[in-house]
Write a protein that holds these residues in place. Structure first.
Motif, PDB file in Angstrom:
ATOM      1  N   ILE A  39      23.535  68.941  33.138  1.00 49.82           N
ATOM      2  CA  ILE A  39      24.598  69.959  33.081  1.00 49.82           C
ATOM      3  C   ILE A  39      24.592  70.803  34.351  1.00 49.82           C
ATOM      4  O   ILE A  39      25.637  71.071  34.950  1.00 49.82           O
ATOM      5  CB  ILE A  39      24.414  70.843  31.820  1.00 49.82           C
ATOM      6  CG1 ILE A  39      24.704  70.022  30.572  1.00 49.82           C
ATOM      7  CG2 ILE A  39      25.300  72.087  31.883  1.00 49.82           C
ATOM      8  CD1 ILE A  39      24.215  70.665  29.274  1.00 49.82           C
ATOM      9  N   GLN A  42      25.385  68.555  37.692  1.00 49.44           N
ATOM     10  CA  GLN A  42      26.773  68.093  37.803  1.00 49.44           C
ATOM     11  C   GLN A  42      27.777  69.228  37.622  1.00 49.44           C
ATOM     12  O   GLN A  42      28.978  68.974  37.609  1.00 49.44           O
ATOM     13  CB  GLN A  42      27.050  67.009  36.750  1.00 49.44           C
ATOM     14  CG  GLN A  42      26.152  65.779  36.864  1.00 49.44           C
ATOM     15  CD  GLN A  42      26.491  64.945  38.086  1.00 49.44           C
ATOM     16  OE1 GLN A  42      27.651  64.673  38.365  1.00 49.44           O
ATOM     17  NE2 GLN A  42      25.473  64.550  38.831  1.00 49.44           N
ATOM     18  N   ASN A  43      27.294  70.443  37.444  1.00 49.54           N
ATOM     19  CA  ASN A  43      28.192  71.597  37.266  1.00 49.54           C
ATOM     20  C   ASN A  43      29.166  71.357  36.103  1.00 49.54           C
ATOM     21  O   ASN A  43      30.370  71.621  36.210  1.00 49.54           O
ATOM     22  CB  ASN A  43      28.964  71.854  38.572  1.00 49.54           C
ATOM     23  CG  ASN A  43      29.592  73.226  38.602  1.00 49.54           C
ATOM     24  OD1 ASN A  43      29.077  74.165  37.998  1.00 49.54           O
ATOM     25  ND2 ASN A  43      30.727  73.357  39.278  1.00 49.54           N
ATOM     26  N   ILE A  44      28.626  70.841  35.009  1.00 51.29           N
ATOM     27  CA  ILE A  44      29.467  70.474  33.861  1.00 51.29           C
ATOM     28  C   ILE A  44      30.096  71.735  33.251  1.00 51.29           C
ATOM     29  O   ILE A  44      29.409  72.724  33.009  1.00 51.29           O
ATOM     30  CB  ILE A  44      28.618  69.719  32.806  1.00 51.29           C
ATOM     31  CG1 ILE A  44      28.084  68.398  33.395  1.00 51.29           C
ATOM     32  CG2 ILE A  44      29.403  69.470  31.525  1.00 51.29           C
ATOM     33  CD1 ILE A  44      29.117  67.406  33.862  1.00 51.29           C
TER      34      ILE A  44
END
Lengths: 144, 302
Positions: A39, A42-44
């Motif tokens: 998270i 990946q800068n979710i």
């Protein structure tokens, strides 16, 4: 050797009732872990987390966040499990987690119903090549 | 790790609840509202940007969508932004619906194979991307082939331009697609292709920068489908680059963006395919030497 008291690890590729691990082990405690490393790396966005959360809430799962491998192993310990059952992942990240879990506890991987069963590995590389082999087999299931 | 073969499951039985005794670190299951979920996520994942999507997760929402699938109308209208597309991709990507279930639902809903051909074909794409991922593993994040644009890979910027990320390019279409991506986490496939082609070919950005941006937001964000489709647009996973022009975008969006666009009289997307090709690419052979499927449509549309 069969597992007598497994836990089920549900990952983000199988958050539905067709999950073969949930189907085959309906009474086993089951866990979904929000993968914090993924998270953050990946800068979710919250949208994606909310979607996953709502999918997970409709299944009988315990929800956690953190390091997936550590969380799965801790969950197995919490339930005195002799192994872990999961559905076959495609994502190499999840497969790496599976390998690491399997170093500590027996891990069984179950495959669900395939979209198409091919007699031999298809020639990939371009969709047209794959589809030439797959399409007639997919349509064998159609009774028009 | 033993892999077991399973019997096929014709009827999916509801999964009975198997609650586990609570532990202080467990995330809550009892949430009175979506607002409560939004607050919880803000607290638990403070670094995750944005708000919830209006698109709900879960099996009930998935079944509702599945019940509305009309394979024949899908085939006729799918290229239009207003077309009857299924919206099933987030649910399929996360296994809320299996591809086999959707295939069988399509079969049950058609009388003749022709009615379901397009939709089954699209399910085939999903299966194909997953097989490619199993074969390639982490290599899906690398250029599969050379660019066929005449430009070296090193000429593509590794960073997404800030105006694209912020939705202030001035192009109503691209800013509109960005808005939908960021607020809903879903985009029509044609909009994905236009936005990707704009980023890669008009802005000369490496496909990976755009692909990673999509994965931050897309509810169906699947690295295989996403990365390889971006590479297909870029020409690293196809014989030629995918590009389009204003006519094409205007037709399939019913002009909804161009009507209000402040750049309508100086649109960088406007022009014949020949003119755009010489503007965008540096190739001696026309990239469109391979016959296009039909005049006036996208030069390639999968």
């Amino acid at each position: 050797m069969d597992l007598t008291n497994p836990v089920v690890w549900v990952h983000e590729e199988a958050l539905g009732p067709a999950n073969p691990a949930l189907q085959d082990h309906p009474k086993a405690p089951a866990l979904f872990v929000f993968d914090q490393a993924w998270i953050e790396a990946q800068n979710i966005s919250r949208k994606r987390l909310g979607f996953l959360y709502e999918c997970a809430l409709e299944l009988p799962l315990t929800l956690r966040k953190g390091d997936v491998v550590q969380e799965v192993l801790a969950f197995a310990k919490r339930h005195g499990a002799d192994g872990v059952v999961t559905s076959g992942p495609v994502d190499p990240r999840l497969n790496r987690y599976a390998t690491r879990i399997n170093r500590e506890l027996p891990l069984w991987i179950l495959d669900g119903d395939p979209f198409v069963e091919l007699p031999r590995p298809p020639r990939l590389g371009r969709f047209s090549r794959y589809w030439r082999e797959a399409e007639p087999l997919v349509w064998e299931g159609f009774r028009g | 790790m033993p892999r077991q073969d399973r019997r096929s499951v014709d009827q999916l039985a509801p999964v009975p609840a198997a609650p586990s005794p609570p532990d202080p670190g467990d995330l809550p299951r009892q949430l009175p509202s979506r607002e409560a979920l939004n607050s919880l996520l803000q607290q638990e994942f403070p670094g995750a940007p944005g708000e919830l999507s209006p698109i709900r997760g879960g099996r009930k929402a998935a079944e509702m969508r599945l019940s509305k699938v009309d394979p024949a109308r899908y085939a006729r209208s799918r290229n239009h932004l207003d077309g009857l597309v299924t919206g099933l991709s987030p649910y399929i990507r996360h296994g809320v619906l299996s591809l086999a279930e959707v295939r069988d639902a399509v079969f049950r809903r058609i009388r003749h194979r022709d009615e379901g051909g397009k939709l089954i074909n699209e399910l085939g794409w999903r299966d194909f991307w997953q097989r490619m991922w199993l074969e390639l593993g982490d290599a899906i994040a690398e250029d599969q082939e050379e660019y066929k644009t005449g430009h070296p890979a090193s000429s593509y910027s590794n960073a997404l331009p800030q105006d694209v990320r912020d939705g202030c390019t001035g192009l109503a279409c691209m800013d509109g697609f960005r808005e939908q991506l960021v607020t809903t986490g879903w985009l029509h496939n044609h909009a994905r292709m236009w936005l990707a082609a704009y980023v890669v070919h008009w802005r000369r950005v490496h496909w990976r920068a755009g692909a990673d941006w999509f994965l931050e937001h897309l509810l169906d964000g699947d690295p295989a489908s996403n990365h390889l489709s971006w590479q297909w647009v870029a020409s690293c996973f196809s014989h030629k680059p995918y590009f389009f022009n204003r006519d094409n975008l205007e037709r399939y969006s019913n002009g909804r963006y161009c009507r209000s666009c402040s750049c309508a009289d100086r649109c960088p997307l406007e022009g014949s395919y020949d003119a755009l090709e010489s503007q965008l690419f540096a190739v001696s052979q026309p990239v469109r030497a391979v016959p296009a499927r039909s005049k006036g449509k996208s030069k390639r549309k999968r």
